[in-house]
Enzyme design. Structure first.
Site, PDB file in Angstrom:
ATOM      1  CG  ASP A  35     103.087  24.478  34.424  1.00 37.09           C
ATOM      2  OD1 ASP A  35     103.158  25.683  34.516  1.00 37.09           O
ATOM      3  OD2 ASP A  35     102.386  24.002  35.403  1.00 37.09           O
ATOM      4  CB  ILE A  36     102.505  27.657  30.138  1.00 38.12           C
ATOM      5  CG1 ILE A  36     101.296  27.760  30.952  1.00 38.12           C
ATOM      6  CG2 ILE A  36     102.310  26.439  28.880  1.00 38.12           C
ATOM      7  CD1 ILE A  36     100.238  28.511  30.056  1.00 38.12           C
ATOM      8  CG  ASN A  92      97.829  21.440  43.381  1.00 41.40           C
ATOM      9  OD1 ASN A  92      98.589  21.176  44.351  1.00 41.40           O
ATOM     10  ND2 ASN A  92      98.464  22.219  42.389  1.00 41.40           N
ATOM     11  N   GLY A  98      94.783  24.846  45.165  1.00 41.33           N
ATOM     12  CA  GLY A  98      95.231  25.365  43.921  1.00 41.33           C
ATOM     13  C   GLY A  98      94.939  24.837  42.589  1.00 41.33           C
ATOM     14  CD  GLN A  99      91.704  19.850  40.174  1.00 40.73           C
ATOM     15  OE1 GLN A  99      91.360  19.574  41.446  1.00 40.73           O
ATOM     16  NE2 GLN A  99      91.622  19.296  39.186  1.00 40.73           N
ATOM     17  CG  HIS A 105      96.847  18.461  36.512  1.00 33.37           C
ATOM     18  ND1 HIS A 105      95.675  18.813  36.755  1.00 33.37           N
ATOM     19  CD2 HIS A 105      97.674  19.528  36.899  1.00 33.37           C
ATOM     20  CE1 HIS A 105      95.580  20.072  37.484  1.00 33.37           C
ATOM     21  NE2 HIS A 105      96.868  20.460  37.423  1.00 33.37           N
ATOM     22  CG  HIS A 107     101.914  20.399  39.476  1.00 31.78           C
ATOM     23  ND1 HIS A 107     102.008  21.322  38.675  1.00 31.78           N
ATOM     24  CD2 HIS A 107     100.671  20.201  39.655  1.00 31.78           C
ATOM     25  CE1 HIS A 107     100.746  21.814  38.491  1.00 31.78           C
ATOM     26  NE2 HIS A 107      99.752  21.194  39.090  1.00 31.78           N
TER      27      HIS A 107
END
Length: 119
Positions: A35-36, A92, A98-99, A105, A107
């Site tokens: 994750d960035i 999410n 919070g998507q 995907h 997390h």
């Protein structure tokens, strides 16, 4: 159409290698990358290579690929040395949850104590 790459999808572009990402695992059906904006020492996203809007759509259209995502999430935790201490897998689904990228995907979060509920 579900499963087809979407031109405006960031994660489809990562799968196509049009956008760079730090890839940590890849299978026939999934891609895992850092994750960035990490929220924990280990924060890796595991995505299906095929485009599905969210986790519910993925599970309905391709339950075998949904299982692949979960299996790869566990493998990421093993690779990242968080499996023994504990890790969280979060999907999410929807704006209120919070998507922000409309491609299913998971997390994978670990490497520190994670409280519940998260927020």
């Amino acid at each position: 159409m579900a499963g087809e790459p979407q031109n405006d999808c960031l994660f489809c572009k990562i799968v196509a290698r049009e956008v760079p990402a730090t890839i940590v695992r890849e299978s026939e059906t999934t891609l895992a990358f850092r994750d960035i904006n990490p929220q924990a020492p280990t924060h890796v996203l595991v995505i299906p290579k095929a485009h599905h809007r969210d986790a519910a759509a993925l599970a309905a259209a391709a339950p075998d690929v949904a299982a692949d995502v979960l299996r790869e999430a566990g493998a990421v935790a093993e690779d990242e040395k968080t499996a023994d201490s504990g890790y969280r897998i979060v999907f999410n689904t929807g704006t209120g949850a919070g998507q922000t990228v409309w491609h299913a995907h998971a997390h994978v979060l670990g490497g520190r104590g994670l409280t519940w509920p998260p927020g």
